[in-house]
Enzyme design. Structure first.
Site, PDB file in Angstrom:
ATOM      1  CE  LYS A 127     -14.361  -4.685  -0.134  1.00 45.04           C
ATOM      2  NZ  LYS A 127     -13.260  -4.242   0.701  1.00 45.04           N
TER       3      LYS A 127
ATOM      4  CE  LYS B 266      -4.294  -1.933   1.148  1.00 44.43           C
ATOM      5  NZ  LYS B 266      -4.922  -2.727   2.186  1.00 44.43           N
TER       6      LYS B 266
ATOM      7  CE  LYS C 221      -6.469  -8.793  -2.380  1.00 42.42           C
ATOM      8  NZ  LYS C 221      -7.706  -8.550  -1.735  1.00 42.42           N
TER       9      LYS C 221
HETATM   10  P1  ADP Z   1     -10.389  -5.951  -0.627  1.00 43.34           P
HETATM   11  O1  ADP Z   1      -8.998  -6.510  -0.632  1.00 43.34           O
HETATM   12  O2  ADP Z   1     -11.178  -6.393  -1.803  1.00 43.34           O
HETATM   13  O3  ADP Z   1     -10.486  -4.477  -0.332  1.00 43.34           O
HETATM   14  P2  ADP Z   1     -10.961  -6.423   2.172  1.00 43.34           P
HETATM   15  O4  ADP Z   1      -9.564  -5.986   2.513  1.00 43.34           O
HETATM   16  O5  ADP Z   1     -12.099  -5.609   2.676  1.00 43.34           O
HETATM   17  O6  ADP Z   1     -11.111  -6.648   0.596  1.00 43.34           O
HETATM   18  O7  ADP Z   1     -11.146  -7.920   2.663  1.00 43.34           O
HETATM   19  C1  ADP Z   1     -12.372  -8.498   3.033  1.00 43.34           C
HETATM   20  C2  ADP Z   1     -12.242 -10.000   3.095  1.00 43.34           C
HETATM   21  O8  ADP Z   1     -12.226 -10.550   1.766  1.00 43.34           O
HETATM   22  C3  ADP Z   1     -10.961 -10.488   3.767  1.00 43.34           C
HETATM   23  O9  ADP Z   1     -11.269 -11.641   4.532  1.00 43.34           O
HETATM   24  C4  ADP Z   1     -10.066 -10.862   2.618  1.00 43.34           C
HETATM   25  O10 ADP Z   1      -9.141 -11.867   2.961  1.00 43.34           O
HETATM   26  C5  ADP Z   1     -11.084 -11.385   1.608  1.00 43.34           C
HETATM   27  N1  ADP Z   1     -10.591 -11.238   0.227  1.00 43.34           N
HETATM   28  C6  ADP Z   1     -10.375 -10.080  -0.450  1.00 43.34           C
HETATM   29  N2  ADP Z   1      -9.961 -10.339  -1.712  1.00 43.34           N
HETATM   30  C7  ADP Z   1      -9.912 -11.704  -1.837  1.00 43.34           C
HETATM   31  C8  ADP Z   1      -9.582 -12.610  -2.910  1.00 43.34           C
HETATM   32  N3  ADP Z   1      -9.277 -12.162  -4.135  1.00 43.34           N
HETATM   33  N4  ADP Z   1      -9.655 -13.937  -2.672  1.00 43.34           N
HETATM   34  C9  ADP Z   1     -10.012 -14.419  -1.448  1.00 43.34           C
HETATM   35  N5  ADP Z   1     -10.350 -13.620  -0.404  1.00 43.34           N
HETATM   36  C10 ADP Z   1     -10.302 -12.294  -0.583  1.00 43.34           C
END
Ligand code: ADP
Length: 333
Positions: free
Chosen positions: A200, A115, A197
């Protein structure tokens, strides 16, 4: 005597629409766990400030994440579904834990390094201490199980370190939390372009959102990277092809998966057909969630009611923990 249920805690940041990674990494487990455990699930609005300081869209995003959580099957009567900033005890515990977290270990965290690279003009202290706040969220309820995707594994390891340091210094207050998934391994849902991956806030064209309409899903899946196919039977799959199979395994029937596996093995696979099938199966999976979430999102009163009810449950548990924490730390004069 009734056996006390294990406590579960997890959260999702309101930084955009939820996607398949959030669903298969986190939400799918939440929905199953609500039947077996005492669960606390939150919308992590404070965490989102580390990367999204502009709060103009925050309310909308909090409502969206709540609606999507419920549309995926979370039952606000069975779990505490709440908003992180409504629980002020979190900030107090975060402060105490910050005294037990070292700059060196925080700087080494992979997500911090990633980040910091993405936002070089805003490497704020909140970003650095993200794993500390996350630990406070979890242990505020003395939770031991944390359903998360693979990207969170390192944070959970840090949470265990902070917990052990606290317990060692002040006495046993917290259980060690661990990352949880019903399968044998934590899940990582890859992006459609095979580079990283689904997420969001990054790589949006290669991420399938629970809010995508049918045409968007078709378009995105169609663009997924493929090649001309294997030229020798039983060839190993390149990563980007492996990813398409992985996505198919999330939403398609065994029969369909076997059909394409066999076609790959004997070199008759047509990726155009495979992607068409995948898009239709994704649509079958995503569209009911999308419709349900849209309906819930329009009912602001209902969402407010849920957040208040969830916060009440979470505060009760937070107060009980903080009493123990202050006692253990000797802050009770
Ligand atoms: P993002 O990375 O999309 O902003 P968050 O940090 O809010 O998502 O994470 C919310 C949940 O979703 C966490 O438990 C995270 O491990 C899971 N998560 C986010 N992206 C993935 C992915 N591509 N595959 C599996 N789990 C994910």
């Amino acid at each position: 005597m009734a056996v006390k249920k294990q406590i579960v805690m997890s959260g999702i940041r309101p930084t955009g629409f939820l996607h398949l990674g959030n669903y298969f990494g986190a939400l799918r487990n939440y929905v199953r766990m609500q039947e077996e455990y005492e669960c606390f699930f939150m919308v992590a609005d404070l965490h989102s400030l580390t990367t999204h300081p502009d709060t103009k869209e925050l309310k909308l995003n909090v409502h969206r994440v709540l609606s999507e959580n419920i549309a995926c099957g979370l039952d606000p009567d069975k779990v505490a579904l709440y908003c992180q900033s409504h629980i002020h005890e979190t900030a107090e515990l975060y402060l105490y834990l910050n005294m037990l977290a070292y700059k060196g270990e925080l700087e080494k965290t992979t997500t911090f390094k990633d980040k910091a690279r993405l936002q070089p003009d805003n490497v704020n202290a909140g970003l650095l201490t993200y794993p500390v706040l996350q630990t406070a969220d979890i242990i505020l309820h003395r939770a031991s199980l944390v359903p998360v995707g693979k990207d969170q594994e390192q944070h959970l390891e840090m949470a265990r370190n902070f917990v052990n340091r606290f317990n060692h210094r002040y006495g046993e207050v917290f259980p060690e939390p661990r990352a949880f998934n019903y399968g044998s391994e934590l899940v990582k849902v890859p992006s459609l372009d095979g580079a990283g991956k689904m997420s969001k806030s990054e790589n949006q064209l290669a991420t399938l959102y629970l809010s995508d309409d049918d045409e968007q899903i078709r378009k995105k899946v169609k663009k997924a990277k493929t090649d001309t196919g294997p030229s020798k039977p039983h060839s190993p799959k390149p990563d980007y092809i492996e990813n398409i199979f992985l996505l198919m395994k999330l939403v398609s029937s065994e029969e369909i998966i076997n059909k394409f596996e066999n076609a790959y093995t004997n070199c008759t696979i047509r990726y155009g057909d495979m992607k068409e099938q995948l898009a239709e199966d994704m649509i079958q999976f995503i569209s009911p969630i999308r419709e349900k979430a849209n309906a819930i999102r329009n009912d602001e009163n209902y969402l407010k009611e849920i957040m208040e009810k969830g916060a009440e449950k979470a505060r009760k548990s937070a107060r009980a923990t903080m009493k123990l924490v202050r006692q253990a730390m000797g802050l009770n004069y």
